[in-house]
Scaffold this active site. Structure first.
Site, PDB file in Angstrom:
ATOM      1  CE  LYS A  22      -1.601   1.525   4.117  1.00 33.11           C
ATOM      2  NZ  LYS A  22      -1.202   2.908   4.438  1.00 33.11           N
ATOM      3  CG  ASN A  23       2.359   2.768   3.491  1.00 34.70           C
ATOM      4  OD1 ASN A  23       1.199   3.091   3.223  1.00 34.70           O
ATOM      5  ND2 ASN A  23       2.789   2.624   4.730  1.00 34.70           N
ATOM      6  CB  CYS A 116      -3.985  11.236  11.739  1.00 34.45           C
ATOM      7  SG  CYS A 116      -3.341   9.608  11.722  1.00 34.45           S
ATOM      8  NE  ARG A 121       0.674  10.287   9.924  1.00 36.95           N
ATOM      9  CZ  ARG A 121       0.247   9.296   9.148  1.00 36.95           C
ATOM     10  NH1 ARG A 121      -0.922   8.749   9.374  1.00 36.95           N
ATOM     11  NH2 ARG A 121       0.986   8.854   8.161  1.00 36.95           N
ATOM     12  CG  ASP A 307       3.495   1.485   9.404  1.00 37.92           C
ATOM     13  OD1 ASP A 307       3.076   2.353  10.183  1.00 37.92           O
ATOM     14  OD2 ASP A 307       3.732   1.707   8.199  1.00 37.92           O
ATOM     15  NE  ARG A 399      -6.999   4.253   6.171  1.00 34.06           N
ATOM     16  CZ  ARG A 399      -6.126   4.929   6.907  1.00 34.06           C
ATOM     17  NH1 ARG A 399      -6.352   5.115   8.178  1.00 34.06           N
ATOM     18  NH2 ARG A 399      -5.038   5.422   6.372  1.00 34.06           N
TER      19      ARG A 399
HETATM   20  N1  EPU Z   1       6.569  14.841  10.361  1.00 34.69           N
HETATM   21  C1  EPU Z   1       6.571  16.189  10.611  1.00 34.69           C
HETATM   22  N2  EPU Z   1       6.457  17.041   9.542  1.00 34.69           N
HETATM   23  C2  EPU Z   1       6.337  16.592   8.260  1.00 34.69           C
HETATM   24  C3  EPU Z   1       6.329  15.207   8.018  1.00 34.69           C
HETATM   25  C4  EPU Z   1       6.449  14.345   9.099  1.00 34.69           C
HETATM   26  O1  EPU Z   1       6.676  16.620  11.749  1.00 34.69           O
HETATM   27  O2  EPU Z   1       6.227  17.424   7.353  1.00 34.69           O
HETATM   28  C5  EPU Z   1       6.696  13.899  11.494  1.00 34.69           C
HETATM   29  C6  EPU Z   1       5.436  13.020  11.646  1.00 34.69           C
HETATM   30  O3  EPU Z   1       4.423  13.674  12.383  1.00 34.69           O
HETATM   31  C7  EPU Z   1       5.990  11.794  12.333  1.00 34.69           C
HETATM   32  C8  EPU Z   1       7.402  11.670  11.731  1.00 34.69           C
HETATM   33  O4  EPU Z   1       7.719  12.972  11.205  1.00 34.69           O
HETATM   34  O5  EPU Z   1       6.082  12.023  13.720  1.00 34.69           O
HETATM   35  C9  EPU Z   1       7.557  10.654  10.632  1.00 34.69           C
HETATM   36  O6  EPU Z   1       6.495  10.796   9.711  1.00 34.69           O
HETATM   37  P1  EPU Z   1       6.595  10.411   8.192  1.00 34.69           P
HETATM   38  O7  EPU Z   1       6.435  11.643   7.374  1.00 34.69           O
HETATM   39  O8  EPU Z   1       7.768   9.560   7.921  1.00 34.69           O
HETATM   40  O9  EPU Z   1       5.271   9.540   8.015  1.00 34.69           O
HETATM   41  P2  EPU Z   1       4.356   9.533   6.731  1.00 34.69           P
HETATM   42  O10 EPU Z   1       5.192   9.692   5.540  1.00 34.69           O
HETATM   43  O11 EPU Z   1       3.196  10.433   6.932  1.00 34.69           O
HETATM   44  C10 EPU Z   1       4.513   6.969   6.216  1.00 34.69           C
HETATM   45  C11 EPU Z   1       3.574   5.827   6.098  1.00 34.69           C
HETATM   46  C12 EPU Z   1       3.036   5.464   7.474  1.00 34.69           C
HETATM   47  C13 EPU Z   1       4.225   5.081   8.354  1.00 34.69           C
HETATM   48  C14 EPU Z   1       5.219   6.241   8.401  1.00 34.69           C
HETATM   49  C15 EPU Z   1       6.481   5.920   9.178  1.00 34.69           C
HETATM   50  C16 EPU Z   1       2.658   6.139   3.894  1.00 34.69           C
HETATM   51  C17 EPU Z   1       1.507   6.504   3.034  1.00 34.69           C
HETATM   52  N3  EPU Z   1       2.478   6.216   5.213  1.00 34.69           N
HETATM   53  O12 EPU Z   1       3.780   8.047   6.772  1.00 34.69           O
HETATM   54  O13 EPU Z   1       2.187   4.342   7.318  1.00 34.69           O
HETATM   55  O14 EPU Z   1       3.787   4.787   9.652  1.00 34.69           O
HETATM   56  O15 EPU Z   1       5.601   6.610   7.066  1.00 34.69           O
HETATM   57  O16 EPU Z   1       7.114   4.821   8.644  1.00 34.69           O
HETATM   58  O17 EPU Z   1       3.703   5.772   3.395  1.00 34.69           O
HETATM   59  C18 EPU Z   1       0.381   2.905   7.842  1.00 34.69           C
HETATM   60  O18 EPU Z   1       0.585   2.324   6.766  1.00 34.69           O
HETATM   61  O19 EPU Z   1      -0.373   2.444   8.734  1.00 34.69           O
HETATM   62  C19 EPU Z   1       1.058   4.169   8.113  1.00 34.69           C
HETATM   63  C20 EPU Z   1       0.654   5.013   9.046  1.00 34.69           C
END
Ligand code: EPU
Length: 420
Positions: A22-23, A116, A121, A307, A399
């Site tokens: 998915k990701n 969320c 996030r 995850d 999801r």
């Molecule tokens: N963060 C910020 N600012 C930003 C972006 C991130 O503060 O602009 C913080 C987030 O709040 C978090 C940390 O940085 O505390 C890491 O977040 P990241 O951006 O890496 O997460 P994401 O890209 O939103 C993806 C996966 C998540 C997975 C995380 C961590 C996708 C679509 N989602 O989220 O997957 O948990 O990376 O590996 O790729 C899931 O599949 O259940 C899921 C939540």
């Protein structure tokens, strides 16, 4: 709303298949916006988040044709540059269209994702990165508007903290920018590597994906491509825990063993027998002795994935001794604790740490899914609990897991979906 009825106590035995990630699929679906030529993605998982992304692409004017898990996309002419609130509110990853839209059309308007269940996030790091490339960002009426009327210009971007979708969003913006973009402190997740592979198949020049420095030399145009999405490592990890927690013997097929090292090592530490008969399969068998409690901290890849934290916690409720589980990525990812406690688990949360007292006899109860991975942990607990467990709100699990109840039932689990 659907729910699962689970009657626990059956060791899972047999073969179970892992679907496409998915990701990895989410950013790759966004990447098709970068070209007016046909792109075919294979192994697209049939899960709700993907349906939502497909809806968003249709809204933007993308045509597509689906044959099973294979979808061919044609983004010849985009009819909108806006990701509306109605779609973004149901899936935060919609913000992944920001980078590609900005790169292709010079303008993107995306509803600001709200909070969320697992944390605030924000996407501030994505926006700062676009600004570095020359975009003008403004926020109004709940929307982020990004503009680059003269096109984007390559630059060096150092992420203050590692962000997976932030790295992906920036990569997609940079492939059509003029000059070179260097991403420092980039995410190293396999999903980032797979996106780079697709982009390079489309004619982009991305180097270093999978390391913490990614270099992207912009090109004038991208062409069509065919790409197979990698296996979902979190789904595979969840099945490994399902085998371990029920004391079964499961062969998890169509996965990438090399993407699961941290999870496999942790399970082995806990006394679970995990072997890799092939690079694309993992076999999990119950340990001879009792499961041992082992501490775990979530980290960015190649560390133990956040995850898989909830699923690992379900396993630790059955281990001998006390384990400390630290969640370092998200600030509020312990929503499953209260629900596991309703089933008899003994877990104490102290800030970002959960202390799990093992050997807890779980008994079936009605529990509520709160987010995708939390729901997976409740299903796992249900598989080992005495009596009947009812997991409400399984739309969370839908999801990200494709027909999980059918896959588990095929290897012996007594689980059924009930529709209200
Ligand atoms: N963060 C910020 N600012 C930003 C972006 C991130 O503060 O602009 C913080 C987030 O709040 C978090 C940390 O940085 O505390 C890491 O977040 P990241 O951006 O890496 O997460 P994401 O890209 O939103 C993806 C996966 C998540 C997975 C995380 C961590 C996708 C679509 N989602 O989220 O997957 O948990 O990376 O590996 O790729 C899931 O599949 O259940 C899921 C939540």
């Amino acid at each position: 709303m659907d729910r699962f009825l689970i009657r626990g106590g059956v060791p899972l035995k047999g073969k179970i298949q892992v679907g496409g990630s998915k990701n990895a699929a989410l950013p790759e679906l966004a990447a098709i916006l970068l070209t007016d030529k046909k792109v075919t993605l294979d192994r697209v998982p049939d899960v709700w988040d993907i349906s939502t992304m497909l809806k968003l692409l249709r809204h933007l004017g993308v045509e597509s044709e689906r044959k099973g898990g294979k979808i061919t996309f044609f983004a010849a002419k985009l009819t909108s540059d806006e990701a509306p609130y109605e779609i973004v509110k149901t899936m935060r990853a919609s913000s992944l269209v920001l980078g590609p839209l900005l790169a292709r059309t010079g303008r993107a308007r995306v509803s600001i994702p709200g909070g969320c269940a697992i944390g605030a996030r924000p996407i501030d790091l994505h926006l700062k990165a676009f600004e570095k490339l020359g975009a003008i960002i403004s926020q109004e009426h709940g929307y982020i508007e990004a503009r680059a009327p003269q096109g984007l210009k390559g630059a060096t971007v150092h992420f203050d903290r590692i962000t997976v979708t932030g790295t992906e969003d920036l990569m997609m913006a940079a492939v059509l920018a003029s000059g070179e973009t260097v991403i420092e402190n980039a995410a190293r997740e396999p999903e980032v590597q797979d996106l780079a592979l697709l982009l390079n198949n489309m004619g982009a020049r991305v180097q270093g994906a999978g390391t913490s420095v990614i270099r992207i030399r912009g090109v004038g145009k991208l062409h069509g491509a065919k790409h197979e999405i990698i296996a979902d490592r979190i789904q595979a990890g969840t099945f490994l825990v399902a085998g371990a927690i029920t004391g079964g013997d499961l062969l998890v097929e169509n996965c990438r063993a090399d993407h699961l090292s941290a999870v496999v090592f942790k399970l082995q530490d806990a006394g679970v027998e995990v072997t890799s008969p092939k690079p694309t399969s993992l076999r999990v068998r119950a340990s001879q002795g009792p499961l041992q409690a082992v501490d775990m901290s979530t980290e960015e890849y190649p560390g133990f994935p956040t995850d898989m934290q909830a699923q690992y916690m379900a396993l630790m409720t059955q281990a001998s001794g006390i384990s400390v589980i630290a969640e370092n990525i998200f600030e509020n990812r312990f929503m499953h604790v209260q629900e596991l406690a309703r089933m008899g688990a003994q877990i104490q949360v102290q800030g970002r740490r959960a202390i799990v007292r093992g050997d807890a006899p779980l008994s079936g109860a009605a529990v509520m899914a709160s987010d995708l991975r939390a729901s997976a942990s409740l299903v796992l607990a249900g598989l080992v609990a005495k009596g009947e467990t009812i997991v409400e709100r399984v739309y969370h699990i839908d999801r990200g897991y494709e027909s999980i109840e059918t896959k588990l039932a095929d290897v012996g689990a007594r689980i059924e979906r009930q529709s209200e």
